[in-house]
Design a protein around this motif. Structure first.
Motif, short mmCIF file in Angstrom:
data_model
loop_
_atom_site.label_atom_id
_atom_site.label_comp_id
_atom_site.label_asym_id
_atom_site.label_seq_id
_atom_site.Cartn_x
_atom_site.Cartn_y
_atom_site.Cartn_z
N UNK A 1 30.86 51.98 43.48
CA UNK A 1 32.09 51.28 43.83
C UNK A 1 31.85 49.80 43.58
N UNK A 2 32.79 48.95 43.97
CA UNK A 2 32.60 47.51 43.82
C UNK A 2 32.42 47.09 42.38
N UNK B 1 30.08 47.56 40.02
CA UNK B 1 29.80 48.55 38.98
C UNK B 1 31.03 49.36 38.58
N UNK B 2 31.90 49.67 39.53
CA UNK B 2 33.12 50.40 39.18
C UNK B 2 34.06 49.53 38.36
N UNK B 3 34.22 48.28 38.76
CA UNK B 3 35.06 47.36 37.99
C UNK B 3 34.53 47.18 36.57
N UNK B 4 33.20 47.07 36.47
CA UNK B 4 32.57 46.94 35.15
C UNK B 4 32.87 48.17 34.29
N UNK B 5 32.79 49.36 34.90
CA UNK B 5 33.03 50.59 34.14
C UNK B 5 34.46 50.63 33.60
N UNK B 6 35.41 50.24 34.41
CA UNK B 6 36.80 50.26 33.97
C UNK B 6 37.06 49.20 32.89
N UNK B 7 36.41 48.06 33.04
CA UNK B 7 36.60 46.99 32.07
C UNK B 7 35.95 47.30 30.74
N UNK B 8 34.70 47.75 30.77
CA UNK B 8 33.96 47.93 29.52
C UNK B 8 34.48 49.11 28.71
N UNK B 9 35.15 50.06 29.36
CA UNK B 9 35.72 51.19 28.61
C UNK B 9 37.12 50.90 28.12
N UNK B 10 37.75 49.85 28.65
CA UNK B 10 39.13 49.56 28.29
C UNK B 10 40.09 50.63 28.76
N UNK B 11 39.81 51.17 29.94
CA UNK B 11 40.60 52.29 30.45
C UNK B 11 42.06 51.89 30.69
N UNK B 12 42.97 52.77 30.31
CA UNK B 12 44.40 52.58 30.55
C UNK B 12 44.81 53.23 31.88
N UNK C 1 36.50 61.31 45.79
CA UNK C 1 35.96 60.00 45.38
C UNK C 1 36.89 58.84 45.73
N UNK C 2 37.97 59.13 46.42
CA UNK C 2 38.96 58.09 46.70
C UNK C 2 38.38 56.96 47.55
N UNK C 3 37.47 57.30 48.46
CA UNK C 3 36.88 56.27 49.32
C UNK C 3 36.19 55.18 48.54
N UNK C 4 35.44 55.52 47.50
CA UNK C 4 34.76 54.52 46.69
C UNK C 4 35.75 53.61 45.97
N UNK C 5 36.84 54.19 45.51
CA UNK C 5 37.84 53.40 44.80
C UNK C 5 38.51 52.42 45.77
N UNK C 6 38.88 52.91 46.95
CA UNK C 6 39.56 52.06 47.92
C UNK C 6 38.64 50.99 48.50
N UNK C 7 37.32 51.23 48.43
CA UNK C 7 36.36 50.24 48.93
C UNK C 7 36.10 49.13 47.92
N UNK C 8 36.72 49.22 46.75
CA UNK C 8 36.51 48.25 45.68
C UNK C 8 37.62 47.21 45.67
N UNK C 9 37.25 45.96 45.82
CA UNK C 9 38.23 44.88 45.80
C UNK C 9 38.48 44.42 44.36
N UNK C 10 39.69 43.98 44.10
CA UNK C 10 40.02 43.43 42.78
C UNK C 10 40.25 44.47 41.72
N UNK C 11 40.73 45.66 42.09
CA UNK C 11 40.99 46.70 41.11
C UNK C 11 41.99 46.21 40.06
N UNK C 12 41.75 46.52 38.80
CA UNK C 12 42.67 46.06 37.75
C UNK C 12 44.00 46.81 37.79
N UNK C 13 44.96 46.29 37.08
CA UNK C 13 46.28 46.92 37.02
C UNK C 13 46.23 48.07 36.00
#
Length: 616
Positions: A124-125, A127-138, A146-158
């Protein structure tokens, strides 16, 4: 199978021609799919679903999903995601534990020609933000577990965030507004009819289908590209290697976000029309029960899993099973021998490679301890290149080129990069980052203008062509089946109160595969090391496998002349009190802190004392 009458593996060398004949069959299988073919993972799934419609494909607990049922559920996913706007070439990230929904979601996405990025379920946090950014995920598909890890991450992209329910782990809290609340109902009502192939008709076999994260020597993990061609070729090759048929049952207990389970196991089972028994997480106590209950015949291992099973007290009937072969990496010669003696004559296909590798080794001879054999070095793109560990460099010859190892010499495994429009084997598909891709390429290695993939792994070969993995170069070590970046760990722990410097490195633990993390900490003048604070920081910021197992509190920094942290001597001294002369601590999850080193604590944690190697 190279087994004597006793049923045990042998160290007798088989003729080179015998080994080469098997490798030639593997090579022929690897070349069946051409880069420009309009043939994808989804096409293979649909072909096999038609061919093996009623045969069981996925077995999960008491559930059994046929090939036709998996394909129908994948169609529902494809129809739903297409309606949500995903198109061929888009990247959709996915974080989900091992369960049938993982496969159905993945296969549904590939029916659209969408690139699927597998996300580690433990992060989460940042490393998760990095994963979404580096893959260019839509979009991100989230397993409810796994929802808890996502909700524990601040600054999630749009992005689009879609939730796939998990009856075993329902989310008890409120759902945030950014999660599509209508997704589940749309998915349930989506048609099970075939999804139109023309949506992905232009996708070639050489196109990327998966992004799988693999740790480099520094920084956060990199997303390695995996093409349809390479994924399917893996199954083609392993089908002939294992002599797999539709009667085989594969055991999938490694996390699917890793390369091995999602590539080798799944592609081989699909190619053979075999079944996959899916376990959400590996269980020592349930392993042999699963093997017997489901008549499992093929098991993909990592060395650590085998050690766990060997350390378990012997149980009645441990040899009463139909497991015929196992494939994987990291099995020590001692564990290998103990495994066969205890559990029976199972053929072991120990190998070496990497998610992003453009080459591989595999031991097809059941030759104990080896990760593969090269009977004829002129028939492979792999070479072992001399490496000077002390000076961290490759020695050069008088012409400035690298040098190929002689028998017995330590060398880095490198593979010549094949770049031909009609040849798929030997390509280096690289990462989502162009800089990361280039960092793994060595040029002008043996000849002017050539290009080679650099593995970062040190191997040796013997006189018979058998190869043996020795160690990793640089700052990445492997522990609990996970690659750990020392830089990432140092960054996470770098603001420990009172800290001056922290040096992270891996140390060998007798009886364990890989290396455990160790931290050498230097405190600021007048500051005292707080073991509880370091433990709390590691718990908050790192997966447990990445948290240092040992700590030494240094009196001074060990720096090179260029102010780089020195690690060779620290690794040699390990956690031996007689060698390092610094206060030592051991991570103790029972007490929630780092405890002072003691033999009693080592014994309770089932860790052996460190053995200082003789370098004299």
């Amino acid at each position: 199978m190279n087994l004597p009458s006793s049923g045990l593996p042998t160290s007798a060398v088989v003729p080179r021609e015998q080994t080469q004949a098997i490798l030639d069959r593997r090579g022929a299988a690897a070349g069946q799919i051409k880069p420009a073919d309009h043939y994808t993972l989804a096409d293979r799934l649909e072909q096999q679903a038609a061919r093996f419609a009623e045969r069981p494909f996925l077995i999960y607990g008491k559930q059994s999903l046929s090939y036709a049922e998996v394909d129908a559920r994948a169609n529902q996913i494809a129809h739903t995601f297409y309606a949500k706007g995903l198109r061929a070439g888009d990247v959709c990230a996915m974080v989900m534990e091992n369960r049938p929904a993982f496969f159905c979601t993945w296969f549904g996405l590939v029916k659209l020609g969408v690139v699927v990025a597998f996300i580690n379920t433990q992060v989460n946090g940042r490393p998760l933000l990095h994963a979404l950014e580096t893959t260019g995920a839509k979009a991100l598909v989230i397993g409810e577990e796994c929802l808890g890890n996502v909700l524990a991450t601040e600054g999630l992209p749009t992005l689009a965030y879609w939730l796939v329910g998990d009856e075993e782990n329902p989310w008890a809290g409120d759902l945030p507004g950014f999660i599509d609340r209508q997704f589940a109902s749309r998915l349930d009502s989506a048609p099970r009819s075939a999804f139109p192939r023309d949506i992905r008709a232009a996708v070639e076999a050489q196109a990327t289908t998966l992004l799988i994260f693999t740790s480099g020597t520094t920084g956060l993990p990199k997303a390695a590209r995996y093409s349809h061609m390479r994924w399917m070729s893996s199954g083609d090759v392993m089908e002939v290697t294992l002599a797999a048929t539709c009667d085989d049952v594969f055991y999938c207990c490694l996390p699917l976000y890793h390369g091995a389970a999602a590539t080798s196991v799944t592609s081989t089972a699909l190619r053979a029309g075999a079944s996959i028994v899916v376990r959400r997480k590996f269980s020592v106590s349930e392993f042999w029960r699963d093997v017997v209950r489901h008549n499992i015949s093929v098991f993909q291992y990592i060395g650590e899993i085998c050690r766990y099973l060997l350390n378990r007290p012997e149980q009645p009937g441990e040899r009463d099973h139909n497991l015929r072969c196992m494939l994987g990496a990291g099995l020590t010669p001692e564990s290998w021998q103990r495994w066969i003696e205890r559990f029976g004559p199972v053929q072991v296909f120990e190998g070496w490679g990497a998610t992003e590798a453009n080459t591989a080794l595999i031991n097809v001879d059941n030759y104990v301890g080896s990760c593969g054999r090269v009977p004829d070095w002129e028939r492979t793109n792999l070479r072992l290149i001399r490496f000077d560990v002390e000076n961290d460099c490759h020695p050069r010859d008088e012409n400035g080129f690298y040098q190929v190892c002689e028998v017995g010499e330590l060398g880095e495994a490198m593979a010549f990069i094949v770049n031909h429009p009609e040849i798929g084997g030997g390509r280096f598909e690289g990462y989502t980052s162009a800089d990361a891709t280039e960092s793994k390429i060595r040029r002008n290695v043996l000849h002017a203008g050539d290009a080679w993939w650099s593995s970062g792994d040190l191997l040796r070969q013997d006189a018979d062509g058998y190869c043996y993995f020795v160690d990793r170069i640089g700052d990445t070590y492997r522990w609990k089946s996970e690659n750990v970046s020392t830089q990432e760990v140092a960054d996470a722990l770098g603001d420990l109160p009172g800290l001056e410097l922290i040096n992270i490195y891996g140390v060998q633990v007798p009886g364990h595969e890989g290396r455990a993390g160790m931290a050498a900490v230097l405190m600021q003048a007048g500051q005292v090391f707080d073991p509880a604070a370091l433990y709390a920081l590691s718990e908050a910021r790192l997966p447990r496998y990445a948290a240092p197992l040992f700590v030494r509190v240094s009196a001074a920094a060990d720096l090179t002349s260029t102010f780089k942290l020195r690690k060779v001597d620290l690794q040699r001294q390990g956690y031996c009190p007689a060698a390092c002369h610094d206060p030592l601590y051991i991570r103790d999850e029972q007490s929630g802190t780092y405890q002072p080193y003691s033999q009693a604590l080592l014994q309770r944690l089932e860790l052996a004392p460190f053995v200082v190697a003789d370098h004299g």
